[in-house]
Design an enzyme around this catalytic site. Structure first.
Site, PDB file in Angstrom:
ATOM      1  N   LYS A 292     -12.196  55.026  40.639  1.00 35.05           N
ATOM      2  CA  LYS A 292     -11.340  54.755  41.803  1.00 35.05           C
ATOM      3  C   LYS A 292     -11.814  55.581  42.987  1.00 35.05           C
ATOM      4  O   LYS A 292     -12.495  56.601  42.793  1.00 35.05           O
ATOM      5  CB  LYS A 292      -9.892  55.156  41.474  1.00 35.05           C
ATOM      6  N   ARG A 366      -4.200  48.109  29.437  1.00 32.27           N
ATOM      7  CA  ARG A 366      -3.991  47.005  28.486  1.00 32.27           C
ATOM      8  C   ARG A 366      -4.742  47.240  27.181  1.00 32.27           C
ATOM      9  O   ARG A 366      -4.350  46.728  26.137  1.00 32.27           O
ATOM     10  CB  ARG A 366      -4.366  45.670  29.156  1.00 32.27           C
TER      11      ARG A 366
HETATM   12  N1  BES Z   1      -3.043  52.610  36.441  1.00 28.64           N
HETATM   13  C1  BES Z   1      -3.607  51.536  37.189  1.00 28.64           C
HETATM   14  C2  BES Z   1      -2.565  50.714  37.929  1.00 28.64           C
HETATM   15  C3  BES Z   1      -1.837  51.423  39.046  1.00 28.64           C
HETATM   16  C4  BES Z   1      -2.189  51.185  40.357  1.00 28.64           C
HETATM   17  C5  BES Z   1      -0.785  52.272  38.777  1.00 28.64           C
HETATM   18  C6  BES Z   1      -1.501  51.815  41.370  1.00 28.64           C
HETATM   19  C7  BES Z   1      -0.111  52.908  39.802  1.00 28.64           C
HETATM   20  C8  BES Z   1      -0.458  52.677  41.104  1.00 28.64           C
HETATM   21  C9  BES Z   1      -4.340  50.600  36.232  1.00 28.64           C
HETATM   22  O1  BES Z   1      -4.927  51.203  35.137  1.00 28.64           O
HETATM   23  C10 BES Z   1      -5.434  49.972  37.014  1.00 28.64           C
HETATM   24  O2  BES Z   1      -6.312  50.665  37.422  1.00 28.64           O
HETATM   25  N2  BES Z   1      -5.369  48.659  37.193  1.00 28.64           N
HETATM   26  C11 BES Z   1      -6.364  47.928  37.887  1.00 28.64           C
HETATM   27  C12 BES Z   1      -6.773  46.767  37.025  1.00 28.64           C
HETATM   28  C13 BES Z   1      -7.954  46.011  37.534  1.00 28.64           C
HETATM   29  C14 BES Z   1      -9.193  46.868  37.471  1.00 28.64           C
HETATM   30  C15 BES Z   1      -8.148  44.783  36.676  1.00 28.64           C
HETATM   31  C16 BES Z   1      -5.747  47.444  39.190  1.00 28.64           C
HETATM   32  O3  BES Z   1      -4.605  47.002  39.201  1.00 28.64           O
HETATM   33  O4  BES Z   1      -6.429  47.548  40.217  1.00 28.64           O
HETATM   34 MN    MN Z   2      -6.851  51.965  35.573  1.00 29.98          MN
END
Ligand code: BES
Ligand code: MN
Ligand code: ZN
Length: 512
Positions: A292, A366
């Site tokens: 990220k 997931r």
């Molecule tokens: N933990 C994150 C989701 C999240 C985003 C939680 C903002 C709290 C605040 C999750 O693991 C994630 O990174 N999801 C990705 C999935 C994508 C790579 C398919 C997302 O939503 O961008």
């Molecule tokens: Mn994530």
């Protein structure tokens, strides 16, 4: 901890009995003369309340407070906080909640007294009993009194330390006294459990490690008077069980993953029906190799918000004593960057036997939930499963940060859950699991990809659903946007919100 009292004594007497001058919180309706408790207060102040309402042009619309702090010389009284409820006929439970949040916030920040006196005025709200009213008052007093578990060692220039409540005295009639007392008790439990979940989320991730989370789970069992047992599996045991999802996510971390399994058994013995609670427990999500950016990673200690809600709910069960078996599981892990990290293109085998192609290392939630969901059904015998997970950024695009996204495979179960949420005052909205989106999770290399195209929150929910057995009712609540805030809002403080606790407890309470 706040001391709550309920009394049927008159306002003047209740005030005079306060150990220090107390703030009087007085809810008032718009477009009518003061009556009941409000009238009594007005008389006590020699008509000051009605006069000030008039002079200040105070229209008791929702979202408005008037603090009266001058010309008051009544024994035990600090300031009066009038809070508008709007028109009597239009008041809703959520409107009442909003007004309470405002009033207790005002009492904390502006009127600043450690004591509050709160008359349970007659709000005429259809379906709202005195017990529920008292409950919401106690709950909101606790929630607004929350102070983030910071590590500050000093105050900045004009910064004031947060004021805290010592006591809240609820005024009611003689014949509603015992109902008010019951309500207060539950409200305080709910408020404190939510605050506890907030603390867990706010704790930095170098402290709130998977091991630390397991320790908390163990403590919950130890404090349960024998009603909850706890089992924590380490990496070796997870390997034996074939939990390829959790293990892949954990591969890049020095802190080992822990798999937490709590079992609550009612005093009367285990039941055939078992509620399974699953919380996403990523104690820090860097995104893995698909890392990220700085802003996206900043709050990622909150990625165990689901686990926090589930654990803090479990901690209440020995008190609430629902007559149903409850099994709670958390696959706790970090998602970090290392030479051993899982890589895009890796294929893993989950405990259920389904294989997954990792196409994005940041869709780690997931992967861990797949194993947790399978475990809670297969080993835990769960017949109805609720998972809470900070799963996708997409849910925020869809609903913003005030509403939790809900998915389910059983209409009546989903309705039950949403009604518990409504009762609890947690905003939730159901999304459709449209069959057409199911195949978005299809992969060339494995049974599933973890990075299916399309609406992210729905596609992620479909992924989880692949791990729900035939005949098992399941709900997934995506709390990615609601479990953590950068700014205080309403009853939510800055930081962890503790979302989910109040809904889960309400839901389980039907079995009490
Ligand atoms: N933990 C994150 C989701 C999240 C985003 C939680 C903002 C709290 C605040 C999750 O693991 C994630 O990174 N999801 C990705 C999935 C994508 C790579 C398919 C997302 O939503 O961008
Ligand atoms: Mn994530
Ligand atoms: Zn995550």
């Amino acid at each position: 901890m706040i001391e709550f009292k309920a009394t049927s004594s008159k306002l003047a007497y209740a005030l005079s009995r306060q150990e220090e001058r107390a703030n009087l919180i007085l809810p008032v309706f718009s477009g009518e003369v003061l009556k009941g408790q409000a009238q009594a207060a007005d008389e006590l102040t020699g008509g000051l309340i009605s006069r000030r309402m008039e002079e200040d042009g105070f229209d008791p619309k929702i979202k408005q407070c008037l603090v009266i702090d001058s010309d008051l010389s009544i024994a035990g009284l600090n300031k009066i906080i009038l809070v508008g409820l709007g028109q009597r006929s239009k008041l809703t439970l959520s409107g009442l909640r909003r007004a309470l949040a405002l009033a207790f916030g005002e009492s904390r920040d502006t009127a600043r007294s450690e004591r509050v006196v709160f008359p349970l005025v007659d709000v005429d709200l259809r379906g709202l009993t005195v017990e529920q009213f008292a409950e919401v008052v106690a709950e909101y007093a606790c929630l607004l009194d929350y102070e983030i578990n910071h590590k500050k060692t000093r105050q900045f220039n004009d910064e004031q330390p947060q004021a805290h409540l010592k006591s809240v005295t609820v005024l009611c009639s003689q014949w509603t006294l015992s109902a008010a007392k019951r309500g207060i008790k539950l409200g305080q439990l709910l408020g404190e459990a939510t605050n506890r979940a907030r603390d867990l989320v706010n704790e930095p991730s170098d402290v709130m490690t998977p091991k630390k989370l397991s320790g908390i789970a163990r403590k919950i069992a130890a404090d349960s008077g024998g009603l909850i047992t706890c089992k924590v599996y380490g990496v070796r045991e997870m390997k034996k069980m074939g939990m390829g999802g959790v293990l892949a996510v954990n591969a890049g971390s020095l802190n080992s993953a822990c798999f937490i399994d709590l079992t609550y058994t009612p005093v009367s013995g285990a039941t055939d029906e078992v509620i399974g609670l699953v919380g996403k427990g990523i104690t820090f999500d860097s995104g893995g190799l698909g890392i990220k950016d700085g802003d996206g990673m900043r709050d990622m200690k909150d990625d165990m918000g689901g686990a926090a809600a589930v654990l803090c709910t479990m901690a209440l069960l020995p008190v609430l004593k629902p007559k149903i078996s409850v099994r709670a599981v958390v696959a706790a892990s970090e998602n970090l960057v290392d030479a051993r990290s899982m890589r895009p293109g890796d294929v893993l085998k989950t405990m259920s036997g389904l294989t997954v192609e990792v196409q994005h290392t940041d869709a780690e939630g997931r992967l861990t939930l797949a194993d947790a969901l399978h475990y809670v059904q297969e080993k835990g015998g769960a017949t109805r499963v609720i998972d809470l997970a900070t799963l996708t950024g997409a849910v925020e695009d869809a609903l913003g940060d005030c509403i939790t996204g809900v998915f389910g495979n059983d209409q009546s179960f989903t309705r039950e859950f949403l009604s518990a949420a409504r009762q609890a005052g947690e905003e939730m909205h159901e999304f459709p699991l449209l069959e057409d989106y199911r195949e978005n999770n299809k992969s060339t290399m494995a049974d599933l990809t973890n990075d299916g195209e399309g609406p992210g929150h729905i596609v992620a929910a479909w992924f989880l659903r692949e791990f729900v057995k035939e005949g098992v009712s399941w709900i997934h609540a995506d709390i990615a946007a609601t479990s953590f805030r950068r700014h205080e809002q309403g009853v939510d403080p800055e930081g962890g919100t503790g979302v989910g606790v109040r809904t889960l407890v309400r839901f389980l309470q039907q079995y009490a």
